[in-house]
Scaffold this motif. Structure first.
Motif, PDB file in Angstrom:
ATOM      1  N   ILE A   1     -20.342   4.813  71.981  1.00  0.00           N
ATOM      2  CA  ILE A   1     -19.147   4.782  71.120  1.00  0.00           C
ATOM      3  C   ILE A   1     -19.477   5.353  69.744  1.00  0.00           C
ATOM      4  O   ILE A   1     -18.719   6.153  69.184  1.00  0.00           O
ATOM      5  N   HIS A   2     -20.624   4.939  69.230  1.00  0.00           N
ATOM      6  CA  HIS A   2     -21.005   5.348  67.876  1.00  0.00           C
ATOM      7  C   HIS A   2     -21.226   6.866  67.786  1.00  0.00           C
ATOM      8  O   HIS A   2     -21.098   7.455  66.711  1.00  0.00           O
ATOM      9  N   HIS A   3     -21.554   7.492  68.896  1.00  0.00           N
ATOM     10  CA  HIS A   3     -21.827   8.937  68.893  1.00  0.00           C
ATOM     11  C   HIS A   3     -20.639   9.767  69.387  1.00  0.00           C
ATOM     12  O   HIS A   3     -20.740  10.981  69.476  1.00  0.00           O
ATOM     13  N   SER A   4     -19.556   9.109  69.747  1.00  0.00           N
ATOM     14  CA  SER A   4     -18.488   9.822  70.441  1.00  0.00           C
ATOM     15  C   SER A   4     -17.609  10.671  69.519  1.00  0.00           C
ATOM     16  O   SER A   4     -16.787  11.438  70.008  1.00  0.00           O
ATOM     17  N   SER A   5     -17.773  10.551  68.217  1.00  0.00           N
ATOM     18  CA  SER A   5     -17.012  11.424  67.317  1.00  0.00           C
ATOM     19  C   SER A   5     -17.734  12.759  67.168  1.00  0.00           C
ATOM     20  O   SER A   5     -18.965  12.804  67.088  1.00  0.00           O
ATOM     21  N   GLN A   6     -16.959  13.825  67.114  1.00  0.00           N
ATOM     22  CA  GLN A   6     -17.550  15.147  66.865  1.00  0.00           C
ATOM     23  C   GLN A   6     -17.628  15.438  65.366  1.00  0.00           C
ATOM     24  O   GLN A   6     -18.051  16.512  64.966  1.00  0.00           O
ATOM     25  N   HIS A   7     -17.153  14.472  64.577  1.00  0.00           N
ATOM     26  CA  HIS A   7     -17.249  14.600  63.126  1.00  0.00           C
ATOM     27  C   HIS A   7     -18.400  13.731  62.638  1.00  0.00           C
ATOM     28  O   HIS A   7     -18.828  12.815  63.338  1.00  0.00           O
ATOM     29  N   TYR A   8     -18.883  14.027  61.464  1.00  0.00           N
ATOM     30  CA  TYR A   8     -19.950  13.213  60.896  1.00  0.00           C
ATOM     31  C   TYR A   8     -19.581  12.904  59.458  1.00  0.00           C
ATOM     32  O   TYR A   8     -19.747  13.730  58.556  1.00  0.00           O
ATOM     33  N   ASN A   9     -19.030  11.731  59.279  1.00  0.00           N
ATOM     34  CA  ASN A   9     -18.662  11.297  57.939  1.00  0.00           C
ATOM     35  C   ASN A   9     -18.792   9.774  57.869  1.00  0.00           C
ATOM     36  O   ASN A   9     -19.170   9.137  58.855  1.00  0.00           O
TER      37      ASN A   9
ATOM     38  N   THR B   1     -17.471   7.595  60.549  1.00  0.00           N
ATOM     39  CA  THR B   1     -18.250   7.571  61.790  1.00  0.00           C
ATOM     40  C   THR B   1     -19.214   6.376  61.799  1.00  0.00           C
ATOM     41  O   THR B   1     -19.497   5.807  62.849  1.00  0.00           O
ATOM     42  N   ALA B   2     -19.710   6.021  60.627  1.00  0.00           N
ATOM     43  CA  ALA B   2     -20.624   4.875  60.537  1.00  0.00           C
ATOM     44  C   ALA B   2     -19.953   3.596  61.030  1.00  0.00           C
ATOM     45  O   ALA B   2     -20.611   2.701  61.549  1.00  0.00           O
ATOM     46  N   LEU B   3     -18.649   3.533  60.853  1.00  0.00           N
ATOM     47  CA  LEU B   3     -17.915   2.304  61.213  1.00  0.00           C
ATOM     48  C   LEU B   3     -17.467   2.317  62.674  1.00  0.00           C
ATOM     49  O   LEU B   3     -16.927   1.332  63.170  1.00  0.00           O
ATOM     50  N   ARG B   4     -17.673   3.434  63.362  1.00  0.00           N
ATOM     51  CA  ARG B   4     -17.325   3.541  64.796  1.00  0.00           C
ATOM     52  C   ARG B   4     -18.399   2.799  65.592  1.00  0.00           C
ATOM     53  O   ARG B   4     -19.438   3.357  65.919  1.00  0.00           O
ATOM     54  N   GLN B   5     -18.156   1.563  65.871  1.00  0.00           N
ATOM     55  CA  GLN B   5     -19.181   0.712  66.475  1.00  0.00           C
ATOM     56  C   GLN B   5     -18.731   0.137  67.812  1.00  0.00           C
ATOM     57  O   GLN B   5     -17.544   0.118  68.128  1.00  0.00           O
ATOM     58  N   THR B   6     -19.705  -0.351  68.544  1.00  0.00           N
ATOM     59  CA  THR B   6     -19.474  -0.789  69.918  1.00  0.00           C
ATOM     60  C   THR B   6     -18.584  -2.027  70.041  1.00  0.00           C
ATOM     61  O   THR B   6     -18.556  -2.869  69.147  1.00  0.00           O
ATOM     62  N   TRP B   7     -17.896  -2.106  71.145  1.00  0.00           N
ATOM     63  CA  TRP B   7     -17.134  -3.314  71.497  1.00  0.00           C
ATOM     64  C   TRP B   7     -17.920  -4.147  72.513  1.00  0.00           C
ATOM     65  O   TRP B   7     -17.532  -5.256  72.817  1.00  0.00           O
TER      66      TRP B   7
ATOM     67  N   TYR C   1     -22.149  17.831  66.151  1.00  0.00           N
ATOM     68  CA  TYR C   1     -22.126  16.396  66.401  1.00  0.00           C
ATOM     69  C   TYR C   1     -21.345  16.023  67.661  1.00  0.00           C
ATOM     70  O   TYR C   1     -20.487  16.772  68.121  1.00  0.00           O
ATOM     71  N   GLY C   2     -21.650  14.831  68.156  1.00  0.00           N
ATOM     72  CA  GLY C   2     -20.907  14.305  69.301  1.00  0.00           C
ATOM     73  C   GLY C   2     -21.851  13.910  70.417  1.00  0.00           C
ATOM     74  O   GLY C   2     -22.994  13.503  70.183  1.00  0.00           O
TER      75      GLY C   2
ATOM     76  N   TRP D   1     -10.627   4.592  76.136  1.00  0.00           N
ATOM     77  CA  TRP D   1     -11.526   5.534  76.806  1.00  0.00           C
ATOM     78  C   TRP D   1     -12.822   5.666  76.018  1.00  0.00           C
ATOM     79  O   TRP D   1     -13.918   5.679  76.589  1.00  0.00           O
ATOM     80  N   ALA D   2     -12.690   5.769  74.688  1.00  0.00           N
ATOM     81  CA  ALA D   2     -13.880   5.861  73.838  1.00  0.00           C
ATOM     82  C   ALA D   2     -14.747   4.615  74.002  1.00  0.00           C
ATOM     83  O   ALA D   2     -15.977   4.689  74.045  1.00  0.00           O
ATOM     84  N   ALA D   3     -14.117   3.459  74.115  1.00  0.00           N
ATOM     85  CA  ALA D   3     -14.862   2.197  74.156  1.00  0.00           C
ATOM     86  C   ALA D   3     -15.521   1.947  75.512  1.00  0.00           C
ATOM     87  O   ALA D   3     -16.582   1.339  75.585  1.00  0.00           O
ATOM     88  N   PHE D   4     -14.884   2.416  76.566  1.00  0.00           N
ATOM     89  CA  PHE D   4     -15.334   1.989  77.901  1.00  0.00           C
ATOM     90  C   PHE D   4     -15.712   3.133  78.858  1.00  0.00           C
ATOM     91  O   PHE D   4     -16.077   2.860  80.006  1.00  0.00           O
ATOM     92  N   HIS D   5     -15.617   4.396  78.434  1.00  0.00           N
ATOM     93  CA  HIS D   5     -15.769   5.495  79.398  1.00  0.00           C
ATOM     94  C   HIS D   5     -17.121   5.476  80.124  1.00  0.00           C
ATOM     95  O   HIS D   5     -17.195   5.756  81.318  1.00  0.00           O
ATOM     96  N   GLU D   6     -18.186   5.148  79.405  1.00  0.00           N
ATOM     97  CA  GLU D   6     -19.507   5.180  80.056  1.00  0.00           C
ATOM     98  C   GLU D   6     -19.662   4.005  81.020  1.00  0.00           C
ATOM     99  O   GLU D   6     -20.299   4.151  82.072  1.00  0.00           O
ATOM    100  N   TRP D   7     -19.071   2.868  80.693  1.00  0.00           N
ATOM    101  CA  TRP D   7     -19.105   1.727  81.625  1.00  0.00           C
ATOM    102  C   TRP D   7     -18.370   2.086  82.908  1.00  0.00           C
ATOM    103  O   TRP D   7     -18.811   1.749  84.015  1.00  0.00           O
ATOM    104  N   ILE D   8     -17.247   2.767  82.753  1.00  0.00           N
ATOM    105  CA  ILE D   8     -16.477   3.200  83.931  1.00  0.00           C
ATOM    106  C   ILE D   8     -17.305   4.191  84.750  1.00  0.00           C
ATOM    107  O   ILE D   8     -17.372   4.120  85.980  1.00  0.00           O
ATOM    108  N   GLY D   9     -17.974   5.103  84.032  1.00  0.00           N
ATOM    109  CA  GLY D   9     -18.841   6.074  84.713  1.00  0.00           C
ATOM    110  C   GLY D   9     -19.956   5.387  85.487  1.00  0.00           C
ATOM    111  O   GLY D   9     -20.267   5.771  86.622  1.00  0.00           O
TER     112      GLY D   9
END
Lengths: 306, 137
Positions: free
Chosen positions: A111-119, A122-128, A228-229, A241-249
């Protein structure tokens, strides 16, 4: 001893710095921020705070349970805080490296890496799903040594706060001595990059010296600007999708995998691993990149086209 | 965390996103064939770009590669890519050609102002044997 959670005190500063960075982006490069990306990052951060609030009691209880078997009685003198901060950062390095090399942990961390931006947002994009992935186990040895849980959670909060400001493109390089010892925006930009050169490098939280000690350091280069991304970017701002896509995978792969060994592989092997070798891992991506670099150095077209 | 804190936090999140919008951050486009080719090679491991076609609105592009095709779309201020194999599933509309990626959340990609014939040319370019002469534009 009661110790405050330092993170809430830092939140006004986080917001103020995000605002400043947005204004800088408006003046220098508007593509550094994107409203929907920012909204996704901040909502993921809010969700992560909620998920953390729901699980903190259990994590604390587990820490206390382990602490009763401690090897040493460690007090609350200042020097123990310093040592706790350093060792907690080392445990963060081990956790973070595992979070990139073991798919189970990656499913939570991606989740933390799923943004293609780096600002800074992005630091606050954290896991659920940090509690589900059991990332907290990496701190348990500290309690076993004897550091009080309250002390470790306090220094972990400080560690988190430190890591906020390094998620920026506004700062190019810090002074040389600082770059040598500390994690900086430059080092962490490389960590967030998908360029083959930078994949699986710079896992540090606060002290970059861990990467230098354990052979995972890669300096950012002006001739290889970070992109980035993640290797397969989401192409969607869907929050769930951002939160759970890898778990689904993982669930899909485990379901379809032939045999127990393959099923286990999809849980514990590095991201991209597949039982038939049909997918790209960071190793295969780096290998393809090196072949291409060598081909270019030899003046050959790596596509085989003349 | 109390409900009041949660409410304030949510309001703060929305406010920051609105400020980003008000500042008109994030505006970008796929501006050139060269940019599309570079993006495809950078985003897809082992992809070697040949010919490319971009939508006239800069929102998407199609790049022929070594046996596969990269479909690119503007995603926020960046580009997201997927690797596809010919023949592509596409539909011709008034605005242009829509490419199906087969992923619900990535969605279909509209190549604005691009014709079916241009897409077929990209498919042909991607399908060329590796030992033939290819001129890069």
């Amino acid at each position: 001893m009661e110790l405050p959670d330092p993170v809430p005190y830092a939140v006004p500063g986080f917001i103020a710095l995000v605002l400043v960075e947005m204004v800088v982006a408006r003046l220098r490069d508007r593509t550094r921020y994107e409203p929907r990306d920012t909204l996704t990052s901040l909502l993921l951060g809010l969700g992560s705070t909620l998920a953390g609030a729901l699980s903190v009691g259990l994590v604390y209880a587990m820490a206390l349970w382990v602490w009763q078997f401690r090897l040493f009685d460690i007090g609350y003198q200042w020097y123990w805080f310093v040592l706790a901060f350093v060792l907690d950062d080392l445990s963060y390095y081990v956790f973070h490296r595992s979070a990139h090399r073991v798919r189970w942990f990656w499913a939570s961390h991606v989740i933390h890496h799923s943004s293609q931006h780096y600002n800074l947002s992005t630091a606050l994009r954290q896991t659920w799903t940090g509690f589900v992935s059991m990332g907290f186990i990496f701190r348990l040895p500290l309690f076993l040594i004897g550091f009080p849980p309250a002390m470790i959670f306090f220094v972990a909060g400080l560690n988190l706060i430190y890591q906020f400001w390094i998620h920026t493109e506004v700062i190019d390089r810090m002074p040389g001595w600082f770059e040598a010892v500390m994690n900086t925006p430059s080092h962490h930009r490389a960590h967030h990059a998908t360029n083959p050169r930078y994949l699986d490098t710079n896992y540090a939280g606060v002290f970059i010296v861990w990467d230098k000690m354990f052979g995972t350091f890669e300096p950012e280069r002006a001739d290889d600007r970070p992109h980035y991304g993640i290797v397969k970017n989401l192409g969607s701002f869907n929050l769930l999708w951002a939160a759970f896509h890898e778990w689904i995978g993982i669930a899909q792969d485990v379901w379809r995998a032939p045999g127990l060994r393959a099923k286990l592989g999809y849980l514990v092997m590095p991201p991209g691993w597949s039982h038939d070798g049909s997918r790209d891992t960071s190793e295969t991506i780096k290998a393809q990149w090196r072949v291409r670099l060598d081909g270019m150095a030899d003046g050959k077209n790596t596509d085989g086209v003349r | 965390m109390s409900w009041t804190q949660l409410g304030y936090s949510f309001a703060g999140v929305i406010a920051l996103a609105l400020i980003a919008r008000w500042l008109r951050l994030g505006e970008s486009r796929i501006a050139s064939v060269a940019q599309a080719r570079e993006a495809a090679e950078q985003m897809l491991a082992g992809f070697v770009a040949h010919d490319a076609v971009i939508g006239t609105d800069g929102g998407a592009a199609l790049v022929a590669g070594n046996g596969t095709i990269a479909v690119l779309k503007r995603h926020g201020a960046r580009i997201a890519a997927r690797r596809l194999i010919a023949p592509l599933a596409l539909s011709q509309g008034i605005e242009g050609v829509r490419i199906e990626t087969g992923e619900r959340l990535f969605g279909s990609v509209l190549l604005f102002g691009v014709t079916d014939a241009e897409v077929r040319a990209i498919e042909a370019s991607a399908g060329r044997p590796r030992d033939v002469v290819v001129t890069l534009h």
